[in-house]
Design an enzyme around this catalytic site. Structure first.
Site, PDB file in Angstrom:
ATOM      1  N   HIS A 280     -13.192  47.546  -8.173  1.00 17.89           N
ATOM      2  CA  HIS A 280     -14.342  47.127  -7.112  1.00 17.89           C
ATOM      3  C   HIS A 280     -13.736  46.722  -5.690  1.00 17.89           C
ATOM      4  O   HIS A 280     -14.288  45.696  -5.227  1.00 17.89           O
ATOM      5  CB  HIS A 280     -14.669  45.922  -7.866  1.00 17.89           C
ATOM      6  CG  HIS A 280     -15.491  45.979  -9.211  1.00 17.89           C
ATOM      7  ND1 HIS A 280     -15.967  45.059 -10.103  1.00 17.89           N
ATOM      8  CD2 HIS A 280     -16.002  47.059  -9.662  1.00 17.89           C
ATOM      9  CE1 HIS A 280     -16.772  45.319 -10.829  1.00 17.89           C
ATOM     10  NE2 HIS A 280     -16.596  46.905 -10.976  1.00 17.89           N
TER      11      HIS A 280
ATOM     12  N   HIS B 225     -20.267  43.498 -10.746  1.00 18.44           N
ATOM     13  CA  HIS B 225     -19.799  44.919 -10.550  1.00 18.44           C
ATOM     14  C   HIS B 225     -20.368  45.427  -9.279  1.00 18.44           C
ATOM     15  O   HIS B 225     -21.633  44.938  -9.110  1.00 18.44           O
ATOM     16  CB  HIS B 225     -20.168  45.801 -11.857  1.00 18.44           C
ATOM     17  CG  HIS B 225     -19.562  45.255 -12.995  1.00 18.44           C
ATOM     18  ND1 HIS B 225     -18.413  46.006 -13.536  1.00 18.44           N
ATOM     19  CD2 HIS B 225     -19.621  44.118 -13.534  1.00 18.44           C
ATOM     20  CE1 HIS B 225     -17.766  45.462 -14.501  1.00 18.44           C
ATOM     21  NE2 HIS B 225     -18.575  44.158 -14.788  1.00 18.44           N
TER      22      HIS B 225
HETATM   23  C1  LIG Z   1     -13.807  54.142 -12.254  1.00 17.96           C
HETATM   24  C2  LIG Z   1     -14.649  53.414 -11.626  1.00 17.96           C
HETATM   25  C3  LIG Z   1     -15.585  52.615 -12.373  1.00 17.96           C
HETATM   26  C4  LIG Z   1     -16.210  51.586 -11.764  1.00 17.96           C
HETATM   27  N1  LIG Z   1     -17.356  51.118 -12.394  1.00 17.96           N
HETATM   28  C5  LIG Z   1     -18.317  50.298 -12.123  1.00 17.96           C
HETATM   29  C6  LIG Z   1     -19.468  49.997 -12.982  1.00 17.96           C
HETATM   30  O1  LIG Z   1     -19.509  50.211 -14.103  1.00 17.96           O
HETATM   31  N2  LIG Z   1     -20.460  49.404 -12.235  1.00 17.96           N
HETATM   32  C7  LIG Z   1     -20.462  48.935 -10.741  1.00 17.96           C
HETATM   33  O2  LIG Z   1     -21.237  48.316 -10.300  1.00 17.96           O
HETATM   34  N3  LIG Z   1     -19.510  49.393 -10.112  1.00 17.96           N
HETATM   35  C8  LIG Z   1     -18.409  49.971 -10.661  1.00 17.96           C
HETATM   36  N4  LIG Z   1     -17.482  50.821  -9.572  1.00 17.96           N
HETATM   37  C9  LIG Z   1     -17.522  50.467  -8.490  1.00 17.96           C
HETATM   38  C10 LIG Z   1     -18.631  51.011  -7.709  1.00 17.96           C
HETATM   39  O3  LIG Z   1     -18.866  52.442  -8.056  1.00 17.96           O
HETATM   40  C11 LIG Z   1     -18.307  51.078  -6.252  1.00 17.96           C
HETATM   41  O4  LIG Z   1     -17.928  49.598  -5.698  1.00 17.96           O
HETATM   42  C12 LIG Z   1     -19.206  51.689  -5.367  1.00 17.96           C
HETATM   43  O5  LIG Z   1     -19.587  52.972  -5.996  1.00 17.96           O
HETATM   44  C13 LIG Z   1     -18.859  51.764  -3.835  1.00 17.96           C
HETATM   45  O6  LIG Z   1     -19.593  52.371  -3.237  1.00 17.96           O
HETATM   46  P1  LIG Z   1     -19.272  52.929  -1.692  1.00 17.96           P
HETATM   47  O7  LIG Z   1     -20.323  53.850  -0.977  1.00 17.96           O
HETATM   48  O8  LIG Z   1     -18.565  51.890  -1.034  1.00 17.96           O
HETATM   49  O9  LIG Z   1     -18.068  53.682  -1.789  1.00 17.96           O
HETATM   50  P2  LIG Z   1     -17.612  55.155  -2.858  1.00 17.96           P
HETATM   51  O10 LIG Z   1     -18.638  55.183  -4.025  1.00 17.96           O
HETATM   52  O11 LIG Z   1     -16.148  55.125  -3.100  1.00 17.96           O
HETATM   53  O12 LIG Z   1     -18.114  56.326  -1.930  1.00 17.96           O
HETATM   54  C14 LIG Z   1     -17.276  56.689  -0.942  1.00 17.96           C
HETATM   55  C15 LIG Z   1     -17.570  58.240  -0.554  1.00 17.96           C
HETATM   56  O13 LIG Z   1     -16.986  58.628   0.868  1.00 17.96           O
HETATM   57  C16 LIG Z   1     -16.178  59.638   0.616  1.00 17.96           C
HETATM   58  N5  LIG Z   1     -15.280  59.831   1.534  1.00 17.96           N
HETATM   59  C17 LIG Z   1     -14.261  58.915   1.732  1.00 17.96           C
HETATM   60  N6  LIG Z   1     -13.265  59.491   2.833  1.00 17.96           N
HETATM   61  C18 LIG Z   1     -13.939  60.438   3.423  1.00 17.96           C
HETATM   62  C19 LIG Z   1     -13.657  61.041   4.401  1.00 17.96           C
HETATM   63  N7  LIG Z   1     -12.760  60.887   5.195  1.00 17.96           N
HETATM   64  N8  LIG Z   1     -14.629  61.987   4.726  1.00 17.96           N
HETATM   65  C20 LIG Z   1     -15.614  62.392   3.919  1.00 17.96           C
HETATM   66  N9  LIG Z   1     -15.757  61.792   2.747  1.00 17.96           N
HETATM   67  C21 LIG Z   1     -15.139  60.872   2.601  1.00 17.96           C
HETATM   68  C22 LIG Z   1     -15.691  59.654  -0.899  1.00 17.96           C
HETATM   69  O14 LIG Z   1     -15.284  60.962  -1.339  1.00 17.96           O
HETATM   70  C23 LIG Z   1     -16.911  59.198  -1.784  1.00 17.96           C
HETATM   71  O15 LIG Z   1     -17.558  60.134  -1.971  1.00 17.96           O
HETATM   72  C24 LIG Z   1     -16.479  51.695 -10.270  1.00 17.96           C
HETATM   73  C25 LIG Z   1     -15.666  52.301  -9.461  1.00 17.96           C
HETATM   74  C26 LIG Z   1     -14.810  53.148 -10.152  1.00 17.96           C
HETATM   75  C27 LIG Z   1     -13.920  54.016  -9.228  1.00 17.96           C
END
Ligand SMILES: Cc1cc2nc3c(=O)[nH]c(=O)nc-3n(C[C@H](O)[C@H](O)[C@H](O)COP(=O)(O)OP(=O)(O)OC[C@H]3O[C@@H](n4cnc5c(N)ncnc54)[C@H](O)[C@@H]3O)c2cc1C
Length: 497
Positions: A429, A473
């Site tokens: 997280h 989460h």
């Molecule tokens: C294994 C795991 C289990 C989890 N389980 C849960 C759960 O059950 N429930 C829950 O609520 N949350 C869970 N989480 C957390 C939740 O999924 C995240 O908090 C949420 O997805 C965050 O979203 P985000 O958009 O901030 O980042 P992310 O979902 O990490 O998305 C960022 C995106 O940007 C892309 N990216 C990064 N850098 C670059 C770059 N330089 N160029 C191009 N693309 C790039 C990445 O490839 C990714 O696709 C879990 C996370 C993980 C990893």
């Protein structure tokens, strides 16, 4: 004593980011989480404001919850349901919790504390990722362009106007540039968004100087890293075939058929997580409590599936000594999780190379009270294991101590403090590294409209903007942030709402 521990972190390079591989747990957090965001100087982020976006995103398919129209909605893009199948251990967990003074609750309803089967982001027993929820339905829109297999290496900022003008990225080993007519929105997650800002000259002055990156704006990018760390490798053995074990499931024709044909059975359980409890340790009987502890019930453990110990970064020698002797047994594992950490870490650049992973310092137990919450969580779970619903399955704590902690006396608080420091499992997280806050906050990176302080036409929209991690989460809160940001972007650009 300092236990140095390296956790493997997953970097999801897929459409939909972490929602494509997460545990699908759907959880909003407590109303005080968001009221606190507002109190920190972020108007418009109090619970009464953000609830509207939580509702907008939701398609609640659990009939008895969908009836509560104050806290649930139907018809939004994100499908929410219960897992279609349960082990008897998951029910034992809920029964045991009630025997110990807990109560059943819809943790995404008016209050959060209490126990429940997990609400998950699934549809018909399959994952409902952000890709399926949001991008699938608009994939043919002419204004949507997706560049796959591409890594953004820098945000382009005009040093004179101090405005973002586009991004530089690499695809097929070629450097490319795309220009922004209106603004650049960074959504690379709590590890990579700060990395990108820093590579682009937006970050802590000294750190950028040290890495030889010309400074555009001095901001505390990368600070305020938060996570929900859990106490790992506390496992209970049972004497009946009631837990999830990889080899049993993979050998079972029925389990395959159940999943492939009907999207149910053991394979529909996300990562073994089935039920959950939220506890306010300071006031455990308060139904309106603000949870500092989560007990995430897992109907298997690190001995149930061979890849798990690698995922959790468990040292092989330690595994062989402590857990290999009980391999093949049925087991369950609670994950006591710290919901409101005081300890904060930092993301830093390793060097100027955008293709190298940044350095991540979680700093998990900087404050001893954070560790104490997890110790309380372990002790509570031992109490649950001793109740009749678990004793029906002969549940016993696996008592082989961590060798380095044995002198503390197995089972004492001191022992568990030491044990947990050896097995701090991340729940992935990561958040907070581009903190939202007013200009007067020395740690703030974006303002309450998610615009980067001091740089024009640049916003960050992802888990990194959370000023404090909610007791949730983080996927649903990230969706909420994105929904709210979409409205702010439209509003700021004079688009119809
Ligand atoms: C294994 C795991 C289990 C989890 N389980 C849960 C759960 O059950 N429930 C829950 O609520 N949350 C869970 N989480 C957390 C939740 O999924 C995240 O908090 C949420 O997805 C965050 O979203 P985000 O958009 O901030 O980042 P992310 O979902 O990490 O998305 C960022 C995106 O940007 C892309 N990216 C990064 N850098 C670059 C770059 N330089 N160029 C191009 N693309 C790039 C990445 O490839 C990714 O696709 C879990 C996370 C993980 C990893």
């Amino acid at each position: 004593s300092v236990v140095r521990y390296c956790l493997p972190l997953l970097s999801p390079q897929v459409m939909g980011g972490s929602s494509v591989l997460n545990y699908m747990i759907y959880n909003r957090g407590h109303y005080r989480d968001y009221d606190q965001w507002e109190l920190l100087g972020n108007p418009g982020w109090g619970y009464r404001d953000v609830l509207k976006y939580f509702l907008k995103l939701e398609d609640m398919t659990i009939p008895e919850l969908a009836r509560d129209r104050t806290y649930h909605n139907v018809g939004g893009p994100v499908s929410v349901t219960y897992i279609p199948w349960h082990t008897p251990l998951a029910s034992a967990f809920l029964e045991a919790a009630q025997l110990k003074g807990g109560w059943l609750n819809d943790y995404n309803g008016a209050t959060q504390t209490g126990y429940s089967y997990l609400q998950v982001t699934m549809k018909n027993g399959t994952r409902w990722s952000s890709n399926r929820a949001y991008l699938g339905p608009i994939r043919d829109r002419r204004t949507l362009h997706v560049s796959k297999q591409s890594v953004v290496t820098r945000i382009l900022v005009d040093p004179v106007t101090r405005e973002a003008t586009g991004v530089e990225f690499v695809r097929d080993r070629r450097r490319r540039v795309v220009r922004a007519r209106r603004e650049v929105i960074v959504s690379a997650g709590a590890i990579n968004s700060p990395q990108l800002l820093m590579l682009s000259g937006i970050g802590p002055r000294e750190h950028l100087q040290e890495k030889g990156i010309p400074l555009i704006q001095d901001l505390a990018v990368g600070y305020n890293l938060m996570d929900h760390v859990s106490a790992g490798a506390v496992l209970f053995l049972v004497n009946q075939s009631v837990s999830l074990r990889a080899e049993r499931i993979l050998d079972s024709h029925d389990d395959y058929v159940d999943y492939i044909a009907y999207h149910t059975g053991p394979m529909s359980i996300p990562g073994g997580c089935e039920s959950v409890g939220f506890v306010d340790l300071k006031d455990p009987q308060n139904r309106d409590g603000w949870p500092d502890l989560e007990l995430l019930f897992n109907s298997g453990s690190i001995i149930s599936e061979p890849t798990l110990r690698n995922n959790f970064g468990i040292d092989e020698a330690l595994y062989q000594k402590m857990f290999a002797p009980v391999e093949g047994r049925d087991s369950w594992m609670p994950l006591p999780m710290l919901m409101r950490p005081k300890s904060k870490g930092r993301v830093m650049l390793r060097d100027r190379n955008p293709l190298r992973k940044p350095l991540i310092y979680h700093n998990y137990f900087q404050y001893p009270e954070d560790l104490d919450v997890l110790v309380d969580g372990v002790l509570r779970t031992i109490e649950l294991s001793d109740t009749p619903p678990f004793q029906k399955f002969g549940s016993t704590l696996h008592k082989t101590p961590v060798p380095a902690c044995a002198s503390k006396g197995f089972g004492t608080r001191e022992y568990w403090r030491c044990h947990i420091r050896h097995f701090p499992f991340t729940i992935y997280h990561q958040s907070g590294t581009c903190k939202m806050g007013p200009r007067s906050d020395p740690n703030a990176v974006v303002d309450s409209r998610l615009r980067v302080h001091g740089v024009g036409r640049l916003r960050v929209v992802d888990a990194s903007i959370m000023p404090e991690i909610p007791a949730a989460h983080t996927n649903a809160p990230t969706y909420m942030i994105a929904e709210k940001a979409a409205d702010m972007i439209k509003e700021d650009n004079g688009a119809p709402m």
